[in-house]
Design an enzyme around this catalytic site. Structure first.
Site, PDB file in Angstrom:
ATOM      1  N   PRO A 113      42.418  16.055  11.906  1.00 39.02           N
ATOM      2  CG  PRO A 113      41.210  15.772   9.920  1.00 39.02           C
ATOM      3  CD  PRO A 113      41.421  15.170  11.278  1.00 39.02           C
ATOM      4  CB  CYS A 114      42.869  20.723  14.153  1.00 38.69           C
ATOM      5  SG  CYS A 114      44.652  20.659  14.271  1.00 38.69           S
ATOM      6  CG  HIS A 115      45.401  20.391   8.643  1.00 35.89           C
ATOM      7  ND1 HIS A 115      45.546  19.224   9.375  1.00 35.89           N
ATOM      8  CD2 HIS A 115      45.214  20.001   7.367  1.00 35.89           C
ATOM      9  CE1 HIS A 115      45.465  18.194   8.545  1.00 35.89           C
ATOM     10  NE2 HIS A 115      45.256  18.623   7.327  1.00 35.89           N
TER      11      HIS A 115
END
Length: 155
Positions: A113-115
């Site tokens: 989940p790089c967001h």
DNA sequence: GCCACGCTATCTG
DNA sequence: CAGATAGCGTGGC
């Protein structure tokens, strides 16, 4: 058994996934959809329904490279929360800029989940479109997607 | 090899 | 407050 590819809808975008069993090789965003299956957890996530992404593995987290460690740390950020690049960097003992580079090259967004990794002041970046990052965070903050599947607490 | 990056703390006007 | 500067780790050229 070949690697499967498919896409599902996420707002104005389509999420393309290349995967096999519980292992995800590649996720990318496109304006165009393609036919084919995607993992159930991702399907549910994109639909804004309760989804447990921890049931999936990403090739990005394999190995002992700095990037792999960064991706593992990022996967531990709880749904609905965020960390700064600097915080993630300290977690794995590297520099913020290395985290930025790792996020930019993340082969499997959503699964990793790089967001949820944002800049100290502001949003940070996201490709292909910062709008996706904002939409994902808004959706997670709304809470439905984070809710445990077995009808639980639900705040 | 060299270089461009989804950053940040620190220093200088 | 704005601009410069140094420090990281990788994929691409």
């Amino acid at each position: 058994m070949a690697i499967l590819t498919g896409s599902c809808r996420l707002g104005l975008w389509h999420v393309h996934v290349a995967w096999q069993d519980d292992l995800v090789y590649r996720v990318r965003f496109s304006r165009e959809g393609i036919a084919g299956p995607v993992p159930d957890a991702i399907l549910r996530y994109c639909a804004g329904r309760p989804a447990d992404l921890s049931t999936l593995r990403s090739v990005a987290t394999e190995g002992e490279t700095t990037f792999a460690k960064i991706y593992r740390a990022v996967r531990e950020i709880p749904c609905g929360e965020t960390r700064t690049y600097g915080e993630v960097a300290r977690m794995v003992g590297t520099a913020p800029r290395a985290v930025g580079a790792a996020m930019a090259r993340n082969p499997t967004p959503i699964v990793v989940p790089c967001h949820r990794v944002v800049a100290k002041t502001g949003m940070g970046g996201f490709s292909p479109d910062i709008e996706i990052k904002e939409a994902l965070l808004a959706m997670e903050r709304r809470g439905d997607v984070c809710t445990p599947e077995k009808g639980g607490v639900n705040r």
